[in-house]
Motif scaffolding. Structure first.
Motif, PDB file in Angstrom:
ATOM      1  N   GLU A 278       0.812  -1.227   0.000  1.00  0.00           N
ATOM      2  CA  GLU A 278       0.000   0.000   0.000  1.00  0.00           C
ATOM      3  C   GLU A 278       0.844   1.275   0.000  1.00  0.00           C
ATOM      4  OE1 GLU A 278       0.380  -1.865   2.591  1.00  0.00           O
ATOM      5  OE2 GLU A 278       0.678  -0.647   4.378  1.00  0.00           O
ATOM      6  N   LEU A 279       2.003   1.221   0.658  1.00  0.00           N
ATOM      7  CA  LEU A 279       2.856   2.408   0.691  1.00  0.00           C
ATOM      8  C   LEU A 279       3.404   2.719  -0.695  1.00  0.00           C
ATOM      9  CD1 LEU A 279       4.998   1.820   3.851  1.00  0.00           C
ATOM     10  CD2 LEU A 279       3.727   3.878   3.321  1.00  0.00           C
ATOM     11  N   ALA A 280       3.895   1.671  -1.347  1.00  0.00           N
ATOM     12  CA  ALA A 280       4.448   1.850  -2.692  1.00  0.00           C
ATOM     13  C   ALA A 280       3.355   2.369  -3.621  1.00  0.00           C
ATOM     14  CB  ALA A 280       5.004   0.532  -3.204  1.00  0.00           C
ATOM     15  N   MET A 281       2.147   1.841  -3.424  1.00  0.00           N
ATOM     16  CA  MET A 281       1.030   2.256  -4.261  1.00  0.00           C
ATOM     17  C   MET A 281       0.759   3.751  -4.115  1.00  0.00           C
ATOM     18  SD  MET A 281      -2.348  -0.099  -4.642  1.00  0.00           S
ATOM     19  CE  MET A 281      -2.683  -0.277  -3.007  1.00  0.00           C
ATOM     20  N   ILE A 282       0.720   4.198  -2.862  1.00  0.00           N
ATOM     21  CA  ILE A 282       0.477   5.622  -2.585  1.00  0.00           C
ATOM     22  C   ILE A 282       1.605   6.470  -3.183  1.00  0.00           C
ATOM     23  CG2 ILE A 282       0.517   7.336  -0.710  1.00  0.00           C
ATOM     24  CD1 ILE A 282      -2.095   6.099  -0.560  1.00  0.00           C
ATOM     25  N   LEU A 283       2.840   6.060  -2.917  1.00  0.00           N
ATOM     26  CA  LEU A 283       3.989   6.860  -3.359  1.00  0.00           C
ATOM     27  C   LEU A 283       4.088   6.926  -4.882  1.00  0.00           C
ATOM     28  CD1 LEU A 283       6.503   5.551  -0.697  1.00  0.00           C
ATOM     29  CD2 LEU A 283       5.844   7.931  -0.978  1.00  0.00           C
ATOM     30  N   LEU A 284       3.707   5.847  -5.535  1.00  0.00           N
ATOM     31  CA  LEU A 284       3.816   5.814  -6.995  1.00  0.00           C
ATOM     32  C   LEU A 284       2.666   6.529  -7.685  1.00  0.00           C
ATOM     33  CD1 LEU A 284       4.911   2.256  -8.162  1.00  0.00           C
ATOM     34  CD2 LEU A 284       6.060   4.419  -8.558  1.00  0.00           C
ATOM     35  N   THR A 285       1.461   6.372  -7.136  1.00  0.00           N
ATOM     36  CA  THR A 285       0.289   6.828  -7.880  1.00  0.00           C
ATOM     37  C   THR A 285      -0.172   8.238  -7.528  1.00  0.00           C
ATOM     38  OG1 THR A 285      -1.190   5.853  -6.243  1.00  0.00           O
ATOM     39  CG2 THR A 285      -0.608   4.470  -8.135  1.00  0.00           C
ATOM     40  N   VAL A 286       0.027   8.643  -6.282  1.00  0.00           N
ATOM     41  CA  VAL A 286      -0.507   9.943  -5.871  1.00  0.00           C
ATOM     42  C   VAL A 286       0.023  11.106  -6.737  1.00  0.00           C
ATOM     43  CG1 VAL A 286      -0.464  11.640  -3.969  1.00  0.00           C
ATOM     44  CG2 VAL A 286      -1.260   9.319  -3.558  1.00  0.00           C
ATOM     45  N   PRO A 287       1.333  11.122  -7.088  1.00  0.00           N
ATOM     46  CA  PRO A 287       1.789  12.232  -7.934  1.00  0.00           C
ATOM     47  C   PRO A 287       1.068  12.296  -9.286  1.00  0.00           C
ATOM     48  CG  PRO A 287       3.659  11.055  -7.008  1.00  0.00           C
ATOM     49  CD  PRO A 287       2.441  10.249  -6.688  1.00  0.00           C
ATOM     50  N   ILE A 288       0.526  11.184  -9.741  1.00  0.00           N
ATOM     51  CA  ILE A 288      -0.185  11.173 -11.019  1.00  0.00           C
ATOM     52  C   ILE A 288      -1.677  11.440 -10.812  1.00  0.00           C
ATOM     53  CG2 ILE A 288      -0.819   9.720 -12.997  1.00  0.00           C
ATOM     54  CD1 ILE A 288       1.788   8.097 -12.354  1.00  0.00           C
ATOM     55  N   VAL A 289      -2.246  10.720  -9.859  1.00  0.00           N
ATOM     56  CA  VAL A 289      -3.698  10.744  -9.702  1.00  0.00           C
ATOM     57  C   VAL A 289      -4.171  12.040  -9.032  1.00  0.00           C
ATOM     58  CG1 VAL A 289      -5.597   9.591  -8.517  1.00  0.00           C
ATOM     59  CG2 VAL A 289      -3.868   8.238  -9.660  1.00  0.00           C
ATOM     60  N   PHE A 290      -3.421  12.509  -8.032  1.00  0.00           N
ATOM     61  CA  PHE A 290      -3.876  13.677  -7.268  1.00  0.00           C
ATOM     62  C   PHE A 290      -4.079  14.922  -8.148  1.00  0.00           C
ATOM     63  CE2 PHE A 290      -3.090  17.439  -4.631  1.00  0.00           C
ATOM     64  CZ  PHE A 290      -4.073  17.283  -3.666  1.00  0.00           C
ATOM     65  N   PRO A 291      -3.080  15.294  -8.999  1.00  0.00           N
ATOM     66  CA  PRO A 291      -3.310  16.494  -9.812  1.00  0.00           C
ATOM     67  C   PRO A 291      -4.526  16.337 -10.739  1.00  0.00           C
ATOM     68  CG  PRO A 291      -1.028  15.766  -9.992  1.00  0.00           C
ATOM     69  CD  PRO A 291      -1.752  14.719  -9.225  1.00  0.00           C
ATOM     70  N   ALA A 292      -4.718  15.121 -11.256  1.00  0.00           N
ATOM     71  CA  ALA A 292      -5.866  14.894 -12.140  1.00  0.00           C
ATOM     72  C   ALA A 292      -7.172  15.092 -11.369  1.00  0.00           C
ATOM     73  CB  ALA A 292      -5.801  13.482 -12.726  1.00  0.00           C
TER      74      ALA A 292
END
Lengths: 172, 435
Positions: free
Chosen positions: B341-355
């Motif tokens: 879950e940590l890797a998931m958050i760290l990898l995806t948030v920079p992409i998903v959050f701005p969108a």
């Protein structure tokens, strides 16, 4: 003799990192209490905390690497027999070593380029702290190679080995 | 022959997942691909410079000290026997009901979540405290383990939460508001898990027999043992919301507070302190390795311009904002099946959050939704970290059985996720009171 030295290195690594972790908590709490009760700020509590954190975590990574307790995906490993698991562990640890060795080297480069930078209040040279942290990363690389050697000989150090360290040696 | 940057990014993802499948630590997998990918595109000297700067800057980032400190607080609490007291109170008050021990375990998970920020720690602790009691009382092992795996996820929803902290740091969202946002969804989870337990106990009473009844004096006497937990929770969150200290400081203060309470009650000796410190060190180091790897991989993604393109792609999908949200959540379910879950958050948030922000979603609410989404990965097959942890403690309940036991709770979690998406006020009401 060599085994005894190895165990002592592990215990020292564990104790150093654990003590630093406790110091971060104590430093933070002491500073908050002083501030909230109208006292002065502890000099260098901020820089001190983050430097101790860096040292503790790099030394902690050394232990985590040696005992193979990094967070991994076991999907394929679960379905392999004993030989397959050992082969996969040797491969994974080799790749981990291939990452940690240049990292340790480059962290020392960073230490060398730190120059005369110091902490905010007491102007303690940052290079002291960075060097202690870099030493932890170097130990991580060394212990990774040690783990690789042990894995190749058919013995994987695990958390169970850590628990088996003599109580008096590991006491804080 | 030159390869486009998009293709390099794609190869990077494939390489990273391949390394993870080979059991290379997740952080190291991301780090290797990040450095090699960066080197392939920008040259080896700049790539090695990343190794020189990133690891040291991550481990000396004071904001990240909140992670080891909240974990330390939970470790001291465990060694001080607070988890046992929570379960004892739950058992005294609920144990006589059908499915009562199961509800006591869930309530104890919720209580323990309030003084510790980790899902895995909550699951591991409750496995040792509650699971033997449930099995002794004749409960199904699979169901008991499944409900503890699910109850463990409360650890990252109810504050303090390591995942909220990471999300807050990465998105520059107010962590104290995120903590407040997690309270009602966490309580909702407890209520929903109680409902599931009651349905199972009603349909299959043989799986969850009634326990012994306790007198009122016994029940009230168990509450006396909870003062330390309540004091600690109030001390940490009261200090944050009362403006006495920041979230980062609260973690350190909470850890020392738990230590002092443990010492004053005679529950923590030198050995207990040392064990708690070493446990914390190992967990924190494993987490920080992932953070270092994610930063390195992030630099690689930045120069491939994959992040910007992915954001553009998501924002312009012709499915409406809720369609995009649904797709993102499906993506999280799929990723959760193979990633931590940590890797998931760290990898995806920079992409998903701005969108998501461009689509007009609230950052606090989206934080809750993301935490909710990653919890599925913790209990869903094939890589459910909570399930692995429970299985490593209780070897006689197979992974398959534990996964089977989690299924009813996963089903109700889907319902909860839909409700949280449909009614953002559940997440946003409490943060509206935070200044």
């Amino acid at each position: 003799m060599r085994q005894g030295m190895g165990r002592r290195l592990l215990v020292v690594t564990e104790v150093v990192a654990a003590v630093f972790l406790l110091l971060i908590a104590l430093l933070t709490a002491a500073n908050v209490m002083l501030r909230d009760f109208g006292g002065p700020s502890l000099p260098d509590w901020y820089d001190g905390s983050r430097m101790l954190q860096g040292i503790a975590l790099f030394w902690g990574i050394a232990l985590t690497t040696y005992y193979g307790s990094h967070i991994c995906v076991d999907m394929l490993w679960e379905y392999l027999d004993q030989r397959g698991r050992r082969a996969l562990d040797v491969l994974a640890t080799s790749l981990t070593a291939a990452f940690l060795i240049p990292t340790a080297w480059m962290v020392w480069e960073k230490v060398a380029s730190t120059g005369t930078q110091g902490t905010n209040d007491l102007r303690l040279p940052l290079v002291w702290f960075y060097a202690a942290a870099a030493l932890g990363m170097t130990v991580a690389a060394v212990l990774c190679v040690a783990r690789l050697t042990l894995l190749a000989r058919g013995h994987a150090p695990s958390m169970a080995d850590a628990a088996a360290l003599p109580e008096h040696e590991g006491r804080v | 022959m030159s390869i486009s940057r998009e293709m390099v990014a794609l190869l990077g993802f494939v390489g990273m997942f391949a390394l993870m499948a080979l059991r290379v630590p997740i952080g190291v997998s991301m780090g290797i691909v990040g450095v090699v990918g960066f080197g392939a595109l920008s040259g080896w000297k700049p790539a090695l410079n990343l190794l020189s700067n990133v690891p040291l800057s991550v481990v000396t980032d004071y904001n990240l000290s909140v992670i080891p400190m909240f974990i330390l607080m939970g470790a001291f609490a465990t060694r001080s026997g607070m988890s046992k007291e929570l379960f004892a109170a739950g058992r005294a008050w609920l144990g006589h009901l059908r499915g009562g021990l199961a509800m006591a375990s869930i309530a104890a998970c919720g209580g323990f979540a309030a003084i510790n920020g980790s899902s895995v720690a909550t699951a591991a602790t409750m496995t040792q405290v509650a699971l033997p009691e449930m099995r002794r009382a004749g409960y199904s092992g699979a169901l008991s383990a499944g409900l503890i795996a699910a109850g463990g996820t409360l650890g990252i929803m109810i504050p303090p939460s390591v995942i909220f902290v990471l999300y807050g740091i990465m998105t520059e969202t107010d962590i104290s508001k995120l903590f407040a946002a997690g309270v009602l969804p966490g309580l909702l989870a407890i209520v929903f898990y109680f409902i599931v337990v009651q349905i199972i106990a009603w349909r299959r009473p043989d799986l969850m027999p009634r326990g012994d009844s306790h007198s009122w004096s016994e029940r009230f006497s168990t509450l006396r043992g909870l003062w330390a937990t309540i004091l600690l929770f109030a001390f940490v969150l009261g200090g944050i919301y009362g403006g006495l200290y920041t979230v980062t400081e609260a973690a350190g203060v909470g850890a020392v507070g738990t230590l002092v309470i443990g010492l004053l009650r005679g529950r923590l000796g030198p050995r207990g302190i040392k064990d708690a410190l070493v446990d914390t060190l190992r967990v924190s180091s494993a987490i920080m390795t992932i953070v270092i790897g994610a930063y390195l991989f992030g630099y690689f993604l930045t120069i491939t311009q994959f992040t910007q393109q992915a954001v553009e792609f998501l924002v312009h999908l012709p499915v409406g904002k809720y369609g995009v949200l649904a797709l993102v959540l499906v993506g999280y379910f799929i990723l959760g099946a193979v990633m931590d879950e940590l890797a998931m958050i760290l990898l995806t948030v920079p992409i998903v959050f701005p969108a998501m922000m461009q689509l007009g979603f609230d950052p606090i609410w989206f934080g809750v939704i993301i935490v909710m989404a990653v919890t599925f990965g913790m209990i869903c097959p094939p890589v459910g970290i909570n399930v692995f942890v429970i299985n490593s403690i209780v070897r006689d309940i197979s992974l398959t059985d534990i996964y089977r036991g989690t299924m009813p709770f996963i089903a109700i979690d889907v319902v909860r996720l839909v409700i949280l998406c449909a009614f953002p006020a559940i997440s946003l009401w409490l943060p509206s009171f935070v200044q």
